[in-house]
Write a protein that holds these residues in place. Structure first.
Motif, PDB file in Angstrom:
ATOM      1  N   HIS A   1      -6.400  12.607  -3.968  1.00 24.52           N
ATOM      2  CA  HIS A   1      -7.351  13.663  -3.650  1.00 24.52           C
ATOM      3  C   HIS A   1      -8.725  13.078  -3.320  1.00 24.52           C
ATOM      4  CE1 HIS A   1      -4.834  17.086  -5.107  1.00 24.52           C
ATOM      5  NE2 HIS A   1      -4.254  16.091  -5.796  1.00 24.52           N
ATOM      6  N   LEU A   2      -9.457  13.795  -2.483  1.00 22.91           N
ATOM      7  CA  LEU A   2     -10.856  13.472  -2.234  1.00 22.91           C
ATOM      8  C   LEU A   2     -11.675  13.960  -3.424  1.00 22.91           C
ATOM      9  CD1 LEU A   2     -11.045  14.708   1.469  1.00 22.91           C
ATOM     10  CD2 LEU A   2     -11.054  12.327   0.703  1.00 22.91           C
ATOM     11  N   ALA A   3     -12.940  13.577  -3.470  1.00 17.13           N
ATOM     12  CA  ALA A   3     -13.810  14.004  -4.572  1.00 17.13           C
ATOM     13  C   ALA A   3     -13.952  15.524  -4.628  1.00 17.13           C
ATOM     14  CB  ALA A   3     -15.178  13.350  -4.443  1.00 17.13           C
ATOM     15  N   ASN A   4     -13.812  16.210  -3.469  1.00 16.79           N
ATOM     16  CA  ASN A   4     -13.930  17.673  -3.454  1.00 16.79           C
ATOM     17  C   ASN A   4     -12.625  18.384  -3.823  1.00 16.79           C
ATOM     18  OD1 ASN A   4     -12.353  17.423  -1.163  1.00 16.79           O
ATOM     19  ND2 ASN A   4     -13.916  18.153   0.253  1.00 16.79           N
ATOM     20  N   GLY A   5     -11.562  17.628  -4.085  1.00 17.06           N
ATOM     21  CA  GLY A   5     -10.295  18.202  -4.532  1.00 17.06           C
ATOM     22  C   GLY A   5      -9.220  18.333  -3.473  1.00 17.06           C
ATOM     23  N   LEU A   6      -9.590  18.209  -2.199  1.00 15.01           N
ATOM     24  CA  LEU A   6      -8.582  18.305  -1.140  1.00 15.01           C
ATOM     25  C   LEU A   6      -7.686  17.071  -1.140  1.00 15.01           C
ATOM     26  CD1 LEU A   6     -10.784  19.634   1.792  1.00 15.01           C
ATOM     27  CD2 LEU A   6      -9.191  20.935   0.377  1.00 15.01           C
ATOM     28  N   VAL A   7      -6.438  17.257  -0.739  1.00 13.68           N
ATOM     29  CA  VAL A   7      -5.490  16.143  -0.691  1.00 13.68           C
ATOM     30  C   VAL A   7      -5.820  15.264   0.515  1.00 13.68           C
ATOM     31  CG1 VAL A   7      -3.076  15.466  -0.460  1.00 13.68           C
ATOM     32  CG2 VAL A   7      -3.680  17.429  -1.864  1.00 13.68           C
ATOM     33  N   GLU A   8      -6.033  13.993   0.257  1.00 14.39           N
ATOM     34  CA  GLU A   8      -6.342  13.020   1.298  1.00 14.39           C
ATOM     35  C   GLU A   8      -5.074  12.354   1.823  1.00 14.39           C
ATOM     36  OE1 GLU A   8      -9.088   9.005   1.740  1.00 14.39           O
ATOM     37  OE2 GLU A   8      -8.554   9.713  -0.258  1.00 14.39           O
ATOM     38  N   ASN A   9      -4.135  12.077   0.909  1.00 12.45           N
ATOM     39  CA  ASN A   9      -2.938  11.331   1.274  1.00 12.45           C
ATOM     40  C   ASN A   9      -1.811  11.666   0.313  1.00 12.45           C
ATOM     41  OD1 ASN A   9      -1.337   9.523   2.627  1.00 12.45           O
ATOM     42  ND2 ASN A   9      -2.449   7.701   1.980  1.00 12.45           N
ATOM     43  N   ARG A  10      -0.583  11.593   0.824  1.00 17.98           N
ATOM     44  CA  ARG A  10       0.608  11.786  -0.018  1.00 17.98           C
ATOM     45  C   ARG A  10       1.531  10.613   0.227  1.00 17.98           C
ATOM     46  NH1 ARG A  10       5.723  13.528   1.061  1.00 17.98           N
ATOM     47  NH2 ARG A  10       6.859  14.407  -0.675  1.00 17.98           N
ATOM     48  N   LEU A  11       1.928   9.965  -0.849  1.00 14.82           N
ATOM     49  CA  LEU A  11       2.839   8.824  -0.771  1.00 14.82           C
ATOM     50  C   LEU A  11       4.112   9.179  -1.527  1.00 14.82           C
ATOM     51  CD1 LEU A  11       0.163   6.162  -1.692  1.00 14.82           C
ATOM     52  CD2 LEU A  11       1.017   6.657   0.589  1.00 14.82           C
ATOM     53  N   SER A  12       5.254   9.014  -0.880  1.00 17.52           N
ATOM     54  CA  SER A  12       6.521   9.357  -1.510  1.00 17.52           C
ATOM     55  C   SER A  12       7.352   8.098  -1.728  1.00 17.52           C
ATOM     56  CB  SER A  12       7.302  10.345  -0.645  1.00 17.52           C
ATOM     57  OG  SER A  12       8.543  10.624  -1.242  1.00 17.52           O
ATOM     58  N   TYR A  13       7.875   7.976  -2.932  1.00 18.33           N
ATOM     59  CA  TYR A  13       8.744   6.860  -3.283  1.00 18.33           C
ATOM     60  C   TYR A  13      10.115   7.365  -3.716  1.00 18.33           C
ATOM     61  CZ  TYR A  13       4.394   4.339  -3.126  1.00 18.33           C
ATOM     62  OH  TYR A  13       3.203   3.815  -2.701  1.00 18.33           O
ATOM     63  N   ALA A  14      10.414   8.624  -3.402  1.00 20.55           N
ATOM     64  CA  ALA A  14      11.696   9.223  -3.760  1.00 20.55           C
ATOM     65  C   ALA A  14      12.796   8.665  -2.867  1.00 20.55           C
ATOM     66  CB  ALA A  14      11.628  10.745  -3.631  1.00 20.55           C
ATOM     67  N   LEU A  15      13.981   8.600  -3.403  1.00 21.29           N
ATOM     68  CA  LEU A  15      15.126   8.176  -2.605  1.00 21.29           C
ATOM     69  C   LEU A  15      15.463   9.271  -1.611  1.00 21.29           C
ATOM     70  CD1 LEU A  15      17.424   6.678  -5.369  1.00 21.29           C
ATOM     71  CD2 LEU A  15      16.087   5.438  -3.684  1.00 21.29           C
ATOM     72  N   ASP A  16      15.761   8.892  -0.390  1.00 24.13           N
ATOM     73  CA  ASP A  16      16.118   9.855   0.637  1.00 24.13           C
ATOM     74  C   ASP A  16      17.485  10.440   0.300  1.00 24.13           C
ATOM     75  OD1 ASP A  16      16.212  11.354   2.896  1.00 24.13           O
ATOM     76  OD2 ASP A  16      16.425   9.663   4.279  1.00 24.13           O
ATOM     77  N   ALA A  17      17.557  11.776   0.262  1.00 25.54           N
ATOM     78  CA  ALA A  17      18.794  12.455  -0.099  1.00 25.54           C
ATOM     79  C   ALA A  17      19.828  12.394   1.028  1.00 25.54           C
ATOM     80  CB  ALA A  17      18.510  13.893  -0.466  1.00 25.54           C
ATOM     81  N   THR A  18      19.352  12.275   2.271  1.00 26.06           N
ATOM     82  CA  THR A  18      20.291  12.214   3.383  1.00 26.06           C
ATOM     83  C   THR A  18      20.389  10.797   3.896  1.00 26.06           C
ATOM     84  OG1 THR A  18      18.501  12.753   4.903  1.00 26.06           O
ATOM     85  CG2 THR A  18      19.839  14.582   4.127  1.00 26.06           C
TER      86      THR A  18
END
Length: 72
Positions: free
Chosen positions: A52-69
């Protein structure tokens, strides 16, 4: 499991929190340190990290989950 890196409101610094938890997993003086710690937790638990940025908005999303397909 979902983790978030957010600006700590009551102290100077950044916190890594697990979604749904009442308390921070850990607090860090810099955003860079908090992101590094959050990445390691998300990788270890095959989850996602929302930065998140300092104002609370999401800046980035990183996923390390295994791909289901499976890829073809």
């Amino acid at each position: 499991m979902r983790y978030h890196v957010i600006r700590t409101a009551y102290t100077v610094g950044w916190s890594v929190i697990r979604e749904g938890a009442a308390r921070a997993v850990r607090r860090h003086p810099t955003k860079w340190q908090a992101v590094a710690h959050g990445k390691s937790l998300a990788e270890k638990n095959r989850g996602c990290l929302y930065v998140h940025l300092a104002n609370g908005l999401v800046e980035n999303r990183l996923s390390y989950a295994l791909d289901a397909t499976p890829s073809t």
